[in-house]
Write an enzyme that holds these catalytic residues in place. Structure first.
Site, PDB file in Angstrom:
ATOM      1  N   ARG A  45       0.840  -1.203   0.000  1.00 50.77           N
ATOM      2  CA  ARG A  45       0.000   0.000   0.000  1.00 50.77           C
ATOM      3  C   ARG A  45       0.875   1.253   0.000  1.00 50.77           C
ATOM      4  O   ARG A  45       0.649   2.179  -0.759  1.00 50.77           O
ATOM      5  CB  ARG A  45      -0.857  -0.015   1.264  1.00 50.77           C
ATOM      6  CG  ARG A  45      -2.276   0.338   1.057  1.00 50.77           C
ATOM      7  CD  ARG A  45      -3.097   0.068   2.285  1.00 50.77           C
ATOM      8  NE  ARG A  45      -2.391  -0.644   3.344  1.00 50.77           N
ATOM      9  CZ  ARG A  45      -2.989  -1.418   4.234  1.00 50.77           C
ATOM     10  NH1 ARG A  45      -4.286  -1.593   4.172  1.00 50.77           N
ATOM     11  NH2 ARG A  45      -2.301  -2.013   5.182  1.00 50.77           N
ATOM     12  N   VAL A 133      -2.866 -22.522   5.286  1.00 49.28           N
ATOM     13  CA  VAL A 133      -3.384 -23.297   6.421  1.00 49.28           C
ATOM     14  C   VAL A 133      -2.216 -23.726   7.305  1.00 49.28           C
ATOM     15  O   VAL A 133      -1.248 -24.295   6.818  1.00 49.28           O
ATOM     16  CB  VAL A 133      -4.140 -24.556   5.933  1.00 49.28           C
ATOM     17  CG1 VAL A 133      -4.754 -25.298   7.112  1.00 49.28           C
ATOM     18  CG2 VAL A 133      -5.209 -24.198   4.917  1.00 49.28           C
ATOM     19  N   GLU A 191      -5.330  -8.996  15.828  1.00 44.92           N
ATOM     20  CA  GLU A 191      -5.569  -7.833  14.970  1.00 44.92           C
ATOM     21  C   GLU A 191      -6.395  -6.787  15.725  1.00 44.92           C
ATOM     22  O   GLU A 191      -7.124  -7.118  16.669  1.00 44.92           O
ATOM     23  CB  GLU A 191      -6.401  -8.274  13.745  1.00 44.92           C
ATOM     24  CG  GLU A 191      -5.785  -9.372  12.925  1.00 44.92           C
ATOM     25  CD  GLU A 191      -4.685  -8.869  12.013  1.00 44.92           C
ATOM     26  OE1 GLU A 191      -4.702  -7.680  11.650  1.00 44.92           O
ATOM     27  OE2 GLU A 191      -3.798  -9.672  11.673  1.00 44.92           O
ATOM     28  N   LYS A 206      -9.840 -21.996   6.820  1.00 45.36           N
ATOM     29  CA  LYS A 206      -8.802 -23.031   6.721  1.00 45.36           C
ATOM     30  C   LYS A 206      -9.413 -24.427   6.638  1.00 45.36           C
ATOM     31  O   LYS A 206      -8.984 -25.252   5.821  1.00 45.36           O
ATOM     32  CB  LYS A 206      -7.857 -22.925   7.911  1.00 45.36           C
ATOM     33  CG  LYS A 206      -7.045 -21.631   7.896  1.00 45.36           C
ATOM     34  CD  LYS A 206      -6.408 -21.393   9.252  1.00 45.36           C
ATOM     35  CE  LYS A 206      -5.557 -20.140   9.262  1.00 45.36           C
ATOM     36  NZ  LYS A 206      -5.178 -19.751  10.627  1.00 45.36           N
ATOM     37  N   GLY A 303       3.269 -16.496  11.828  1.00 42.89           N
ATOM     38  CA  GLY A 303       4.592 -15.930  12.098  1.00 42.89           C
ATOM     39  C   GLY A 303       5.355 -15.746  10.801  1.00 42.89           C
ATOM     40  O   GLY A 303       5.174 -16.506   9.842  1.00 42.89           O
TER      41      GLY A 303
HETATM   42  N1  LIG Z   1       0.841 -13.296   9.470  1.00 46.73           N
HETATM   43  C1  LIG Z   1       0.887 -14.615   9.457  1.00 46.73           C
HETATM   44  O1  LIG Z   1       1.512 -15.236  10.313  1.00 46.73           O
HETATM   45  C2  LIG Z   1       0.134 -15.379   8.396  1.00 46.73           C
HETATM   46  C3  LIG Z   1       0.089 -16.788   8.473  1.00 46.73           C
HETATM   47  C4  LIG Z   1      -0.550 -17.527   7.465  1.00 46.73           C
HETATM   48  C5  LIG Z   1      -1.144 -16.828   6.421  1.00 46.73           C
HETATM   49  N2  LIG Z   1      -1.122 -15.467   6.396  1.00 46.73           N
HETATM   50  C6  LIG Z   1      -1.762 -14.784   5.268  1.00 46.73           C
HETATM   51  O2  LIG Z   1      -0.755 -14.111   4.525  1.00 46.73           O
HETATM   52  C7  LIG Z   1      -1.301 -12.927   3.945  1.00 46.73           C
HETATM   53  C8  LIG Z   1      -0.490 -11.729   4.411  1.00 46.73           C
HETATM   54  O3  LIG Z   1      -0.552 -11.656   5.819  1.00 46.73           O
HETATM   55  P1  LIG Z   1       0.386 -10.679   6.676  1.00 46.73           P
HETATM   56  O4  LIG Z   1       0.206 -11.063   8.088  1.00 46.73           O
HETATM   57  O5  LIG Z   1       1.738 -10.602   6.105  1.00 46.73           O
HETATM   58  O6  LIG Z   1      -0.393  -9.294   6.443  1.00 46.73           O
HETATM   59  P2  LIG Z   1       0.110  -7.831   6.796  1.00 46.73           P
HETATM   60  O7  LIG Z   1       1.262  -7.862   7.714  1.00 46.73           O
HETATM   61  O8  LIG Z   1      -1.102  -7.060   7.178  1.00 46.73           O
HETATM   62  O9  LIG Z   1       0.629  -7.313   5.388  1.00 46.73           O
HETATM   63  C9  LIG Z   1      -0.230  -7.047   4.323  1.00 46.73           C
HETATM   64  C10 LIG Z   1       0.557  -6.398   3.209  1.00 46.73           C
HETATM   65  O10 LIG Z   1      -0.343  -6.149   2.134  1.00 46.73           O
HETATM   66  C11 LIG Z   1      -0.203  -4.803   1.729  1.00 46.73           C
HETATM   67  N3  LIG Z   1      -1.478  -4.280   1.229  1.00 46.73           N
HETATM   68  C12 LIG Z   1      -2.619  -4.136   1.912  1.00 46.73           C
HETATM   69  N4  LIG Z   1      -3.566  -3.618   1.114  1.00 46.73           N
HETATM   70  C13 LIG Z   1      -2.997  -3.442  -0.090  1.00 46.73           C
HETATM   71  C14 LIG Z   1      -3.444  -2.928  -1.320  1.00 46.73           C
HETATM   72  N5  LIG Z   1      -4.699  -2.459  -1.449  1.00 46.73           N
HETATM   73  N6  LIG Z   1      -2.586  -2.914  -2.362  1.00 46.73           N
HETATM   74  C15 LIG Z   1      -1.322  -3.349  -2.224  1.00 46.73           C
HETATM   75  N7  LIG Z   1      -0.832  -3.849  -1.059  1.00 46.73           N
HETATM   76  C16 LIG Z   1      -1.662  -3.879  -0.025  1.00 46.73           C
HETATM   77  C17 LIG Z   1       0.245  -4.038   2.956  1.00 46.73           C
HETATM   78  O11 LIG Z   1       0.891  -2.852   2.542  1.00 46.73           O
HETATM   79  P3  LIG Z   1       1.585  -1.825   3.589  1.00 46.73           P
HETATM   80  O12 LIG Z   1       2.706  -2.602   4.233  1.00 46.73           O
HETATM   81  O13 LIG Z   1       2.088  -0.726   2.757  1.00 46.73           O
HETATM   82  O14 LIG Z   1       0.498  -1.438   4.542  1.00 46.73           O
HETATM   83  C18 LIG Z   1       1.172  -5.066   3.619  1.00 46.73           C
HETATM   84  O15 LIG Z   1       2.458  -4.938   3.088  1.00 46.73           O
HETATM   85  C19 LIG Z   1      -2.769 -12.913   4.380  1.00 46.73           C
HETATM   86  O16 LIG Z   1      -3.550 -13.511   3.395  1.00 46.73           O
HETATM   87  C20 LIG Z   1      -2.775 -13.751   5.636  1.00 46.73           C
HETATM   88  O17 LIG Z   1      -4.029 -14.327   5.896  1.00 46.73           O
HETATM   89  C21 LIG Z   1      -0.496 -14.732   7.355  1.00 46.73           C
END
Ligand SMILES: NC(=O)c1ccc[n+]([C@@H]2O[C@H](COP(=O)([O-])OP(=O)(O)OC[C@H]3O[C@@H](n4cnc5c(N)ncnc54)[C@H](OP(=O)(O)O)[C@@H]3O)[C@@H](O)[C@H]2O)c1
Length: 434
Positions: A45, A133, A191, A206, A303
């Site tokens: 973003r 998942v 969150e 999942k 993570g």
């Molecule tokens: N976190 C985990 O441990 C985990 C585990 C399993 C699966 N997942 C999945 O992995 C994915 C990412 O998770 P995350 O935890 O890494 O999320 P996150 O930390 O919230 O990061 C999301 C990223 O997407 C970007 N973004 C958001 N809206 C956008 C848009 N409109 N256009 C372009 N970029 C955009 C954000 O940009 P900015 O940085 O500029 O705000 C950020 O870099 C999700 O689908 C989540 O369900 C996460």
């Protein structure tokens, strides 16, 4: 001959994206089949947001769709999140352009998996989602690859680390759901809007994906029966413990001749059961096959490092040329499974009633249950120390039942709720069947 370089576009530079970029910078030649993974474009973003690594040398794309379709990108990695919006648009664009896609996005796959599988099949591009998942714990590959020689009967487990952390902390510290949630948000474990996690929707996404892989059908998120942990009270955690159980948010998918039942709800697991032992943010999963029997997987479900490792494993598969149907068959022939009516499901249950402290109440409750055909397995009545205001004037009675159809149980609970001595809504928690 020089090994091929795979040019990788990464949309989303948050928790998972950061972990992936760090890994690929350190080990670009990690893939066992050879070749080099080089990031040739990123999107998020905000370009100016401070990040744990320097993105200035990497080509920047304001629009993830432009990144997905860029001629500089051979493989598109979607780590933005969300079932619709830019994540879906970019994944669709990449697949239409015939580019392999790797995503960690469970909401996208659970809600639009069938249409995306059709796009992937039409263009011959792989669509992989190991990280969607159980984060770094390989549940998807287990079902998609290792267990295709068996017929899966059920998958069930703890698939949301935030809920598991909250329930574990509630039991360990005696603090309420609201207090533990507030602390988890402060520490960054939950969150700002926790609904997806505590409402059970993330676990439902999942388990819908696992059900599709286990039973060879399209994901059917709309059919999942979902209850979160918001209503879990300390009193139930304590009473369940006295009865030899621990409360966990269990997601399950069971196949029967009638169809598939996908549910997420707080459930009681015996204290010595592996699900009860999986504490903190751990994830845990049982897979039961007709011939293989039961398999138990446990590990981190989230993570930066673990999730990025799962994304990297999918990238390695693409680099090795692995090509499988997105779910377990041609996209054209995938159908959503037939949902089973949850009221017909049969299982044991934990019931709690708040009743007036007067003679004859226990007899009235047990007679009503007996008349309805619910048989009591164990019974507990205990005074509650420091009872909250809402419980003043009442005493809780708790019982567990033998296996009974849910429709029968709910009808009996309604009748009990109408007894003059019952002063609060009865509580029902299922006892896990695994
Ligand atoms: N976190 C985990 O441990 C985990 C585990 C399993 C699966 N997942 C999945 O992995 C994915 C990412 O998770 P995350 O935890 O890494 O999320 P996150 O930390 O919230 O990061 C999301 C990223 O997407 C970007 N973004 C958001 N809206 C956008 C848009 N409109 N256009 C372009 N970029 C955009 C954000 O940009 P900015 O940085 O500029 O705000 C950020 O870099 C999700 O689908 C989540 O369900 C996460």
């Amino acid at each position: 001959m020089t090994a091929k370089t795979w040019r990788i576009g990464v949309a989303g530079l948050g928790t998972v994206g950061a972990g992936l970029l760090a890994f690929l910078a350190e080990r670009p030649e990690f893939a066992p089949a050879g070749g080099r993974a080089e990031v040739t474009g990123v999107s998020a973003r905000s370009r100016s947001r401070p990040r744990p690594f320097d993105i200035s040398p990497l080509p920047w794309f304001d629009d993830p769709v432009a990144l997905a379709t860029s001629p500089q990108v051979d493989l598109f990695v979607e780590l933005v999140g969300g079932s619709d919006g830019p994540a879906k648009a970019a994944v669709e664009a990449a697949l239409k352009a015939g580019k392999p896609v790797v995503t960690a996005n469970k909401a996208l796959i659970a809600e639009h998996g069938a249409e995306l599988a059709a796009l992937a099949e039409a263009s011959g591009a792989p669509l992989l989602f190991e990280a969607a998942v159980m984060g770094g714990t390989p549940a998807v590959k287990m079902l998609r690859e290792a267990m295709v020689g068996d017929e899966i009967k059920s998958v069930a487990g703890i698939l949301n680390g935030t809920c598991n952390y909250i329930l574990t902390e509630m039991e360990a510290t005696g603090r309420s759901f609201a207090e533990v949630l507030a602390e988890a948000q402060r520490l960054g474990y939950a969150e700002a809007d926790p609904t997806m996690d505590v409402g059970g929707f993330d676990a439902a996404h999942k388990i819908s994906i696992l059900a599709a892989l286990a039973f060879g059908c399209a994901p059917n998120f709309a059919a999942a029966e979902i209850e979160g942990i918001e209503q879990v009270e300390l009193l139930d955690i304590a009473m369940a413990r006295d009865l030899g159980y621990r409360i966990k948010l269990v997601a399950s998918a069971d196949r029967s001749p009638d169809g598939v039942l996908v549910r997420v709800h707080p459930s009681l697991a015996p204290l010595n059961h592996p699900l009860a032992q999986a504490g903190g943010a751990l994830n845990a999963l049982f897979i039961e096959g007709t011939r293989i029997g039961r398999i138990f997987l446990q590990g981190p479900g989230a993570g930066s490092g673990p999730t990025a490792a799962a994304v990297a494993a999918d990238i390695a598969d693409v680099m090795a040329g692995a090509q499988r149907p997105v779910f377990q068959g041609p996209a054209k022939s995938l159908v959503a499974f037939t949902p089973v009516d949850p009221s017909k499901s049969v299982g044991r249950a934990y019931l709690r009633f708040l009743v007036k402290d007067e003679p004859g109440v226990i007899a009235a409750v047990s007679e009503t249950l007996a008349e309805a055909g619910v048989s009591i397995e164990s019974f507990l009545q205990k005074p509650v120390e420091n009872a909250p205001e809402s419980m003043r004037g009442g005493v809780p009675i708790v019982l567990t039942t033998h296996a009974v159809a849910e429709s029968v149980l709910k009808a009996a609970m309604e009748r009990i709720a109408g007894l003059p001595a019952v002063i609060d809504r009865p509580r029902l928690l299922r006892i896990a069947r695994i």
